[in-house]
Design a protein around this motif. Structure first.
Motif, PDB file in Angstrom:
ATOM      1  N   ILE A   1     -28.888 -16.542   2.414  1.00 28.68           N
ATOM      2  CA  ILE A   1     -29.236 -17.031   3.712  1.00 28.68           C
ATOM      3  C   ILE A   1     -30.761 -17.317   4.011  1.00 28.68           C
ATOM      4  O   ILE A   1     -31.176 -17.562   5.196  1.00 28.68           O
TER       5      ILE A   1
ATOM      6  N   HIS B   1     -29.727  -5.270   8.183  1.00 30.12           N
ATOM      7  CA  HIS B   1     -28.373  -6.178   8.312  1.00 30.12           C
ATOM      8  C   HIS B   1     -27.477  -5.725   9.034  1.00 30.12           C
ATOM      9  O   HIS B   1     -26.751  -6.728   9.559  1.00 30.12           O
TER      10      HIS B   1
ATOM     11  N   ALA C   1     -27.613  -6.852  12.382  1.00 32.61           N
ATOM     12  CA  ALA C   1     -27.740  -8.344  12.548  1.00 32.61           C
ATOM     13  C   ALA C   1     -26.460  -9.191  12.475  1.00 32.61           C
ATOM     14  O   ALA C   1     -26.349 -10.184  13.052  1.00 32.61           O
TER      15      ALA C   1
ATOM     16  N   SER D   1     -29.219  -8.883  17.567  1.00 31.36           N
ATOM     17  CA  SER D   1     -30.383  -8.183  17.135  1.00 31.36           C
ATOM     18  C   SER D   1     -31.223  -7.542  18.416  1.00 31.36           C
ATOM     19  O   SER D   1     -30.961  -7.682  19.541  1.00 31.36           O
TER      20      SER D   1
ATOM     21  N   HIS E   1     -35.673 -12.855  15.082  1.00 30.20           N
ATOM     22  CA  HIS E   1     -34.891 -13.987  14.962  1.00 30.20           C
ATOM     23  C   HIS E   1     -33.791 -14.476  16.051  1.00 30.20           C
ATOM     24  O   HIS E   1     -33.248 -13.388  16.617  1.00 30.20           O
TER      25      HIS E   1
ATOM     26  N   TRP F   1     -27.669 -13.991  15.537  1.00 32.39           N
ATOM     27  CA  TRP F   1     -27.165 -13.270  14.765  1.00 32.39           C
ATOM     28  C   TRP F   1     -26.853 -13.563  13.633  1.00 32.39           C
ATOM     29  O   TRP F   1     -27.248 -14.854  13.137  1.00 32.39           O
ATOM     30  N   LEU F   2     -26.110 -12.986  12.686  1.00 33.38           N
ATOM     31  CA  LEU F   2     -25.775 -13.432  11.161  1.00 33.38           C
ATOM     32  C   LEU F   2     -24.109 -13.233  11.215  1.00 33.38           C
ATOM     33  O   LEU F   2     -23.553 -12.274  11.165  1.00 33.38           O
ATOM     34  N   ASP F   3     -23.545 -14.454  10.600  1.00 33.86           N
ATOM     35  CA  ASP F   3     -22.173 -14.652  10.471  1.00 33.86           C
ATOM     36  C   ASP F   3     -22.003 -15.504   9.409  1.00 33.86           C
ATOM     37  O   ASP F   3     -22.315 -16.642   9.557  1.00 33.86           O
TER      38      ASP F   3
ATOM     39  N   TYR G   1     -24.676 -19.910  11.308  1.00 34.90           N
ATOM     40  CA  TYR G   1     -25.245 -18.574  11.543  1.00 34.90           C
ATOM     41  C   TYR G   1     -25.650 -17.652  10.390  1.00 34.90           C
ATOM     42  O   TYR G   1     -26.348 -16.633  10.261  1.00 34.90           O
ATOM     43  N   ALA G   2     -25.403 -18.473   9.044  1.00 32.50           N
ATOM     44  CA  ALA G   2     -25.566 -17.559   7.764  1.00 32.50           C
ATOM     45  C   ALA G   2     -26.895 -18.433   7.150  1.00 32.50           C
ATOM     46  O   ALA G   2     -26.941 -18.696   6.172  1.00 32.50           O
ATOM     47  N   ARG G   3     -27.883 -18.441   7.897  1.00 28.59           N
ATOM     48  CA  ARG G   3     -29.253 -18.958   7.555  1.00 28.59           C
ATOM     49  C   ARG G   3     -30.264 -18.101   8.451  1.00 28.59           C
ATOM     50  O   ARG G   3     -30.124 -17.576   9.402  1.00 28.59           O
ATOM     51  N   ARG G   4     -31.510 -18.146   7.901  1.00 26.95           N
ATOM     52  CA  ARG G   4     -32.757 -17.948   8.868  1.00 26.95           C
ATOM     53  C   ARG G   4     -33.584 -19.078   9.253  1.00 26.95           C
ATOM     54  O   ARG G   4     -34.062 -19.837   8.491  1.00 26.95           O
TER      55      ARG G   4
END
Length: 707
Positions: free
Chosen positions: A203, A477, A480, A486, A542, A545-547, A559-562
């Motif tokens: 990510i 994580h 997130a 977050s 950030h 969120w993270l998915d 969403y799987a990145r920064r």
């Protein structure tokens, strides 16, 4: 006098005690454990019996943990003969198959020894090259007693590739390149303070795809080094079939995930990190394994109980995965050799053990609320074999690698988890303070700013076992992931999409969010533990969120990145949080509060929302009040003299309002105040934090960041 029944233990620097050598030494350090001497003695004897067996049958840790040099594919550097070995006691015949022999099970049949280990040799080709070309696809083909032919990926394979367009989608690759990466940098010394940057290679790109080792080395490492983190905790490295599992459903334990690149590219990443002076930890998953059969360890030899417990004991209902049999010789060798493999072959410096709670209890922590009563840790619910494995693993690692770092992810609060094994402890160096992020999320979800309880915050941040180190964090994580928000999102929500530009109005929501984001992180950093952890991207708040790509989101990488672009854009306000994070890490490097004794809290004023404490020779002052600023606010201290500012969250570099003159000096006056012998007076604006230091100890201040 030290005898065979006792030993001299250094329980903290400069303090030694004579401790019993039967696993009850921890009861001398913590007398509250005295009633549980017998279960402590029993679990230590279980560890000791296995340790003695490893010494006798396995020829000690040094030999026993080198399974990766015996099992799997071994290439003789002189003769080029390839030897392949696999433990599969449940089958009656086995063959090595692959591209090199047209997948013919009759070509390279294997022989079985008395321990259930199958082996064969592949001679070199006529030109002297290895009989299996580098990059060949390979499998082990076996016959069960029921005459069923089963093909599996080798358990010790070091490289596995995926092609999701075909079935089966996963291929074991014989990895034997003509040249391998040679490290250029020595690993850095073990840091006294752990400032951990938790990261996921995949990510770590802002593009909607899987990032690579090469990209992480080039783009992420310089960011992490600039921020001042000295430890990277790498997630999802061990090969896993399902990307959305976040790397926690392992299929091939000795394979570095090929979705990010080659083994050599991971070695280069670690080596370059060492060049920056950064220690690298692997997020290791020995708590369970993927239940996949064709590309995992499940039903490896056709039985339910090769590497795992059979039946219900070998299955984790919540995680839908398989559970290792820690009380069996070959699974122990497999797992302990796995730890050593990542240290020796890749150059990792230690581990964050995932799912330790699940390993230590038969109920795996499911449906159990731990209240902290000692009886919860010494009853029939404890999985003694799981505890024993962790003791063996930590003992082995610390004996073979004196600078190794091990961190436990445990929600239960098991006493002595982070004390040496010879005292009766489980042997970890640090535990994650998992209650702290839960506290912050609960406060932000359920309370107004006026309802924040200073005493409760301080209690949660300092509620840790004496002489056991913990790592504090605001969010990892876990916080997130999709389904949660977050901390930045809890604070600012949809305004992060519209009002994070310096060209827009500084709204009350953004102003509050930026201010509290800084204060929450600093108070956790200063008060919460002996280490600090941040999940990548959260240092700058950030925005999402993270998915991971999955069926539920149409396999989207959105969403799987920064989104590094938002912190790199100088018109956006994320840069202020990023610089504040850098200031915290840099100040800690200079003053070392994380490895200093726990803070003395002199003030918790509920009405004023003021916190004050001393740690590492620094005076920390926080004003969490949503409206009130205070002039000449008196703070007690035991450090007399002239004070100067080290950190000031109100500095414009961090989107503060510049209400404090950073060239100011603060002079103490004698006289008891809040239980301290002296006091100073400060101007402390609303939602501001100050860290002060006696002038003679001023080695660094935040204005150095702008020079």
């Amino acid at each position: 006098m030290q005898t065979s029944d006792t030993f001299i233990g250094e329980v903290e620097p400069g303090r030694t005690l004579t401790l019993p050598a039967d696993g009850t030494g921890i009861t001398v350090i913590d007398p509250w454990l005295k009633p549980f001497e017998e279960p402590l003695r029993h679990r230590f004897s279980l560890y000791k019996n296995w340790r003695d067996r490893i010494e006798k049958d396995g020829k000690g840790y040094e030999n026993f943990t080198r399974g990766y040099e015996y099992f799997g594919f071994q290439v003789d550097p002189t003769s080029k003969v390839i030897t392949y070995r696999e433990w599969a006691p449940g089958v009656v015949a086995a063959s090595l198959i692959g591209d090199f022999n047209a997948w013919n099970p009759e070509s390279n049949k294997m022989q079985k020894d008395e321990f259930g280990v199958w082996s064969c040799q592949v001679p070199p080709r006529q030109d002297g090259s290895p009989g299996i070309p580098h990059g060949s696809k390979v499998k082990i083909s076996m016959l069960t007693p029921q005459n069923e032919r089963i093909d599996r990926l080798p358990a010790w394979i070091r490289y596995v590739t995926q092609d999701l367009s075909v079935s089966p989608a996963y291929d074991a690759i014989f990895w034997n390149p003509p040249e391998v990466y040679k490290p250029r940098n020595r690993p850095p010394p073990r840091p006294a303070s752990l400032r951990v940057y938790e990261a996921h290679v995949g990510i770590s790109t802002q593009e909607p795809r899987v990032g690579t080792y090469k990209e992480f080395t080039k783009n992420a490492l310089p960011r992490i080094a600039r921020l001042g983190y000295n430890v990277i905790q790498l997630m999802a490295i061990m090969e896993h079939a399902y990307y959305a599992s976040f790397g926690y459903q392992i299929n091939s334990f000795f394979a570095a995930s090929s979705r990010y690149g080659t083994p050599d590219e991971l070695k280069e990443l670690i080596d370059v990190a060492h060049g920056y002076g950064i220690t690298v930890l692997l997020d290791v998953v020995h708590s369970h394994a993927s239940k996949n059969v064709l590309d995992g360890l499940n039903m490896f030899d056709g039985t339910d109980h090769c590497y795992f417990h059979e039946g219900a004991k070998g299955r984790h209902d919540l995680w839908d995965s398989r559970l290792f049999n820690y009380g069996s010789y070959e699974p122990l060798r497999f797992l302990m050799s796995n730890l050593r493999f990542w240290m020796d072959v890749y150059g990792f410096d230690g581990f964050r053990f995932d799912g330790v709670t699940s390993m230590m209890y038969k109920h795996h922590g499911m449906g159990v609320g731990f209240s902290g009563g000692y009886h919860e840790y010494f009853n029939e619910g404890v999985d003694e074999e799981g505890v024993m494995y962790l003791m063996l693993a930590n003992d082995m690692l610390h004996k073979l690698y004196p600078d190794v770092i091990t961190i436990a992810e445990d929600v239960s609060g098991m006493p002595a988890l982070c004390r040496p094994v010879r005292e009766g402890g489980v042997g970890f160096d640090y535990r994650l303070s998992m209650a702290i992020p839960d506290m912050w999320i609960k406060i932000l979800k359920e309370q107004t700013d006026e309802q924040w309880n200073m005493g409760h915050i301080c209690h949660t941040l300092t509620n840790r076992r004496h002489l056991e180190k913990s790592i504090a964090y605001v969010e990892s994580h876990d916080q997130a992931l999709v389904g949660d928000k977050s901390i930045a999102f809890w604070l600012m929500d949809k305004e992060m999409y519209t009002n994070m530009s310096d060209l827009t109005e500084n709204t009350p929501i953004i102003d509050r969010g930026i201010a509290l984001h800084k204060l929450i992180r600093l108070v956790t950093h200063g008060l919460g533990g002996e280490g600090y952890l941040n999940f990548e991207g959260n240092e700058f708040g950030h925005p999402e969120w993270l998915d991971f790509p999955r069926a539920g989101n149409n396999s989207s990488f959105h969403y799987a990145r920064r989104q590094w672009n938002v912190v790199d854009d100088h018109l956006l306000r994320y840069k202020y949080l990023n610089e504040w994070d850098r200031a915290m890490q840099t100040a800690e490097e200079h003053y070392g509060w994380l490895h200093a004794p726990q803070a003395y809290i002199s003030l918790k004023h509920e009405g004023d929302k003021i916190l004050a404490f001393e740690r590492a020779g620094l005076l920390w002052i926080f004003n969490f009040h949503p409206q009130n600023s205070f002039s000449d606010y008196r703070i007690g201290t035991n450090m007399p003299g002239e004070y100067r500012i080290v950190l000031n969250s109100d500095n414009k570099m961090f989107m503060g309002h510049e209400r404090i003159d950073e060239n100011s000096s603060y002079f103490s006056v004698p006289g008891s105040y809040h239980g301290r012998d002296h006091s100073i007076q400060v101007y402390i604006p609303t939602r501001t934090a100050l860290v002060l230091v006696p002038k003679e100890r001023l080695t660094w201040a935040q204005n150095a960041l702008s020079q």
